[in-house]
Design an enzyme around this catalytic site. Structure first.
Site, mmCIF file in Angstrom:
data_model
loop_
_atom_site.group_PDB
_atom_site.id
_atom_site.type_symbol
_atom_site.label_atom_id
_atom_site.label_comp_id
_atom_site.label_asym_id
_atom_site.label_seq_id
_atom_site.Cartn_x
_atom_site.Cartn_y
_atom_site.Cartn_z
ATOM 1 N N HIS A 56 48.369 40.675 52.409
ATOM 2 C CA HIS A 56 47.566 40.924 51.219
ATOM 3 C C HIS A 56 48.439 41.110 49.976
ATOM 4 O O HIS A 56 48.130 40.605 48.910
ATOM 5 C CB HIS A 56 46.712 42.172 51.451
ATOM 6 C CG HIS A 56 45.640 42.352 50.438
ATOM 7 N ND1 HIS A 56 44.392 41.831 50.577
ATOM 8 C CD2 HIS A 56 45.658 42.983 49.233
ATOM 9 C CE1 HIS A 56 43.668 42.138 49.517
ATOM 10 N NE2 HIS A 56 44.413 42.837 48.686
ATOM 11 N N HIS A 102 36.777 41.171 49.372
ATOM 12 C CA HIS A 102 36.689 42.448 50.077
ATOM 13 C C HIS A 102 35.989 42.200 51.410
ATOM 14 O O HIS A 102 35.032 42.881 51.767
ATOM 15 C CB HIS A 102 35.975 43.510 49.230
ATOM 16 C CG HIS A 102 36.855 44.664 48.905
ATOM 17 N ND1 HIS A 102 36.410 45.940 48.702
ATOM 18 C CD2 HIS A 102 38.205 44.741 48.787
ATOM 19 C CE1 HIS A 102 37.427 46.738 48.443
ATOM 20 N NE2 HIS A 102 38.527 46.035 48.483
#
Ligand SMILES: Nc1ncnc2c1ncn2[C@@H]1O[C@H](COP(=O)(O)OP(=O)(O)O)[C@@H](O)[C@H]1O
Lengths: 591, 234, 85, 85
Positions: A56, A102
């Site tokens: 990420h 998300h």
């Protein structure tokens, strides 16, 4: 100063291969870390590295491919690498925009996962100095026949709506697709667009030795720390307290933070500001230092916390929402505090920009983590793998698409059309967008329900066209064509509303990149996107990568989503997408 | 006219109201900060939409205690004009400027949509430029818009002509289907007994420009101007 | 001064439509809880407060409810418990 | 079968941010309730149910909480009272 003064804390777990592995650090990476430090890392350092070297934060599997994307055009003021991309729209005005996923948080807690996704993307935009003027979202779920999917779907939609509605940014468009490949892995991508004057652009670059580093906004709690798997008898807190806490969004605090941040940026009291998003304080501070090529030191005991007894590890990795890291100008700390206080928020000096090229974390006087210079960011390993197409997909593609057997109960065209219109992916999404305030800010010229949304730029005669598009099934069957098509679809939608495509942001939602067939999809889709962007003169100004979207049933369809911004030079060019009146001729363009 | 737009920390339609007054009506607009006590001699106070203090407890519950609200209440008691839109309506009810309360939409979902309203009364300082029974199209965007009051209050509102706007279908029926939030008697907006405070859930400030889809809010603001020009001042 | 913890219930007044309660009841029925009758959903607020005595704490909590926590038009409140924190 | 009435408290799990509680605490402070400490806001659910015995009713209510009423990721629940309706 050598690093020999770094101390592990009493009660920290021992650094064992198992602990390292639990942090997702490979043996190879661990070796590299030990070489960099010249010693065994502390528990706190392991935590920092696990965050910074995660996919990420580091893009370690995708960066080499992303580098091939076109990123430049005369109107691009800020390309990839910042909190958001920025393009000029003329007359001194600029538009900042970015997309963020998300997916994983939304799979666990759809309402909060989606809400905090919106919160994060808003912060990415307003930290650039832009006032958010529009939100969009791209959603993927499994079939609505499953009660769990319905729960995910309604929770996500409500979470997106409640957050954006409260902050007061209209949600003007998006897309929703239902397909079995997303059953266990819903996709929640949120895009935000902001408006600013070009000269208000602010970058997140730490500068100026001696400048104070301040934490502003909400307090730090144990939210989102992946500490659960490391709970050990030696730790002082009870195991109950060690449970990873879902991040809860507080849109009201976000609204305060938004106003305070824009005021801060315009005040001249600060040199940089960055969201404490994924991996919180750790990644925000390390990235700002790396961009500024300076050292930083941070004292975790100065960070305002919500709970007692938090360890440096927890404070560094907390993903509490609605927080910012600010580099203030030396001597202007009180001015910063005053602006925050006006908005009923806190600001605390937690560290300093230093000349010495180190990234240092202290707990009072004790150094608990220290890395040489920016190597923590720059020396993150990068992986280039061998792509290989899956045989099954190759075979599927080889089939003649016209060679389909009709359904047993297939009747006439009207019947087929009705069935198509009733399928959730094609049916009206009104149920979704009625829950989003799409008209606040009185600038939404075309809201949900059109091909692209059109938002006027108040104070000018211009408007921007915005859309978000992706087609996972197409990419699955033919990654390169699918990548191209996603960009082209977005461009068509934008063009239909009267705009010229200007730039894109993108979210790459894929499976596990270590699998050659996923790596293949990724590299091909990126190549296709790049080709289309080049041809359409719409460079990539940023984006986000979400990999490992897999569950035991397999990976999701490879789903790049493209968020596009187009410019409408005059309000007179705004074109509606609905049929206008009886008697008008219908013309089919293209082939 | 000088209009003051109250800025609570979570107001988010404050800029829209300002734009409406300053840019569209060409009148003077000022912001009134929630922590201040100074109304700056405004003729009209607008309590704008938004989520004044987050509204987690109850919409408008906390806002009514802010310093500026003491002055707004005093202004209203003096007969000054107050226009509460959406969250502003909720705040006006909580502050006792208007009777009743606004509860969670019956669907339990936020609703954002253009809706049709029937003008029920033009004998107010906010609606003189409409005609009775006129159907206007104005957006709503709220999660807590279900107007609720006890039976006596409802009867009084109806009898005294204090119900100003009602949700209706395109052909003018105050039907359940046309009611976006479950409001009693399809009530969308009311005035106080003295007629100087209007609260409404729909957003007239979002219906002032052709480019945005409706101009049906214009007569509301013109009515206010008219009423002030008529010399009825606070 | 002593630290008290007080739990308050704030419930929709009888006669006021409670769509949340109805939605919960419907969901429970469809989950197979067939004998569920009426469901009402209100708020449960826990406040920590310092006061000289239990009575003083109760008075303060009552004042909070009247002023802020409950809307007198639509809600009733009740101090459910009050004890040392 | 007997009719029972059960009150359930559903509260944000400890450590989880409770924006509602924080907003209420801030408001109470600014209203002059200076000694107010932490405030947590949850839900108070009252369910009427028919069951063969109190124990059976309790089991059912527990199952409802686990299945529907409380979000296991963010909330804890507690059966506050259970008695004849
Ligand atoms: N998640 C969403 N959020 C906001 N608007 C949405 C969302 N999903 C769909 N919409 C809106 O609904 C309309 C139709 O969407 P969709 O069915 O995906 O159509 P298309 O295939 O034409 O893109 C678009 O205007 C889009 O902006």
């Amino acid at each position: 100063m050598t690093s020999s003064h770094v101390q592990s804390r009493p009660g920290d777990p021992a650094i064992t291969p198992a602990l390292v592995a639990e942090h997702g650090i490979t043996e190879f990476e661990y070796e590299r870390l030990v070489n960099m430090l010249g010693r065994t890392p502390t528990f706190t350092e392991i935590g920092v590295v696990s965050a910074l070297w995660s996919e990420h934060c580091s893009y370690k599997h995708s960066r080499p491919m992303l580098k091939t994307l076109p990123t430049k055009a005369p109107w691009v003021l800020q390309g990839p690498g910042e909190n958001a991309g920025v393009i000029s729209v003329g007359d001194g005005w600029a538009v900042a925009f970015k997309i963020e996923s998300h997916n994983h948080p939304s799979a666990v807690e759809p309402y909060q996962g989606a809400a905090t996704g919106v919160g994060g993307i808003l912060r990415d935009v307003f930290t650039m100095g832009a006032r958010p003027i529009a939100l969009l979202n791209s959603l993927r779920f499994g079939p609505l026949t499953s009660p769990r999917v319905r729960w995910l779907f309604s929770g996500v939609v409500k979470g997106i709506g409640d957050y954006g509605n409260c902050v007061g940014v209209p949600t003007v468009g998006g897309e929703v697709v239902f397909d079995p490949s997303y059953e266990g892995n819903p996709l929640v991508n949120a895009m935000c667009v902001g408006l600013m004057r070009e000269d208000e652009l602010m970058r997140a670059v730490a500068e100026g030795v001696g400048n104070p580093i301040m934490a502003v906004g909400a307090r730090t709690g144990r939210d989102g720390i992946h500490g659960a798997s490391f709970a050990s008898e030696d730790l002082s807190e009870s195991s109950e307290a060690k449970r990873p806490m879902v991040q809860v969004g507080d849109p009201f605090t976000e609204k305060l933070l938004l106003e305070a941040s824009l005021e801060l940026i315009r005040s001249g009291h600060i040199v940089a500001i960055q969201d404490m998003g994924a991996a919180g304080l750790t990644s925000s501070s390390a990235e700002m230092a790396e961009r500024g090529d300076v050292g930083v030191t941070i004292d975790v005991t100065k960070v305002p916390v919500r709970e007692q007894g938090m360890t440096p590890y927890e404070i560094l990795l907390s993903e509490s929402q609605e927080r910012m890291l600010v580099v203030a100008k030396q001597g202007h700390e009180d001015d910063v505090r005053a602006i925050l206080a006006k908005w009923d928020l806190e600001a605390a000096v937690i560290g300093e920009v230093i000349a010495e090229p180190v990234y240092r974390v202290t707990e009072g006087d004790t150094v608990v983590a220290e890395f040489p210079g920016s190597r923590l960011v720059t020396e993150c390993p990068q992986y280039v793998l061998e792509p290989k197409e899956s045989e099954a997909l190759k075979a599927a593609r080889a089939r003649n698409p016209l060679d389909v057997t009709p359904l047993d109960d297939e009747r006439d065209h009207a019947w087929t059309l009705e069935r198509l219109l009733a399928s959730p992916t094609i049916a009206s999404k009104r149920w979704v967008w009625q829950q989003y305030d799409s008209t606040v800010r009185t600038s939404t010229v075309r809201g949900p329900g059109s091909d692209a949304a059109v938002v006027r730029l108040r104070g000018t005669d211009k408007a921007i066209a915005l859309c978000i598009d992706g087609n996972g099934r197409h990419v699955a069957l033919s990654p390169r064509n699918g990548g191209r098509a996603a960009v082209c679809e977005a461009a068509r939608n934008v063009a239909c509303s009267g705009a010229r495509p200007k730039a894109i942001t993108n979210n790459l939602n894929f499976g596990n990149p270590k699998k050659p067939e996923v790596y293949f999809q990724l590299s091909e889709a990126i190549a296709g996107m790049g080709e289309a962007c080049t041809v359409l003169e719409s460079p990539v100004t940023g984006g986000n990568v979400s990999l490992y979207n897999e569950n035991p049933q397999g990976a999701i369809h490879p789903t790049p989503t493209i968020g596009m911004v187009g410019l409408i030079e005059s309000m007179a060019h705004v074109t509606p997408s609905a049929f206008q009146q009886a008697g008008d001729e219908i013309v089919l363009l293209g082939d | 006219m000088k209009a003051g737009i109250v800025r609570f920390p979570g107001s988010n339609c404050d800029e829209d109201a300002f734009h409406a007054i300053a840019d569209i009506l060409g009148q003077e607009a000022v912001y009134l900060w929630h922590k201040d006590h100074d109304l700056q001699n405004v003729d009209l106070v607008i309590l704008p939409g938004g989520f004044s203090y987050g509204d987690y407890l109850r919409a408008g519950a906390i806002a009514r205690f802010s310093p500026i609200m003491q002055e707004v209440v005093a202004h209203a008691k003096r007969g000054g004009l107050v226009l509460g839109i959406c969250n502003g309506f909720q705040i006006a009810c909580e502050a006792g400027l208007l009777p009743g309360a606004l509860l969670r939409n019956v669907s339990l979902r936020f609703v954002s949509a253009p809706v049709d309203l029937r003008v029920e009364s033009i004998a107010t300082r906010f609606t003189s430029q409409y005609h009775v029974g006129q159907i206007i199209n104005v957006p709503v965007a709220h999660g807590d818009g279900r107007y609720t009051a006890d039976a006596d209050t409802l009867a009084r509102l109806e009898a005294e002509g204090q119900v100003v706007f009602r949700y209706v279908s395109a052909n003018g029926d105050a039907s359940d289907a046309a009611n976006p939030n479950g409001s009693q008697r399809n009530i969308a907006g009311i005035v106080n007994a003295e007629g100087n405070v209007l609260g409404m859930m729909p957003h007239p400030e979002r219906a002032l420009e052709t480019a945005l889809g409706s101009v049906d809010g214009i007569p509301l603001f013109q009515s206010i101007l008219e009423s002030l020009a008529g010399g009825v001042r606070a | 001064m002593t630290r008290f913890r007080c739990a308050i219930h704030i419930v929709p007044r009888r006669g006021i439509l409670d769509p949340q309660g109805k939605a919960v009841a419907d969901a429970l029925h469809s989950l197979g809880f067939a004998t569920v009758g009426e469901v009402r959903v209100g708020r449960h607020v826990v406040v920590e407060i310092e006061a000289a005595s239990e009575d003083a704490a109760r008075d303060q909590v009552k004042a909070m409810c009247e002023k802020l926590l409950a809307n007198p038009v639509t809600e009733d409140f009740e101090i459910a418990s009050l004890g040392h924190a």
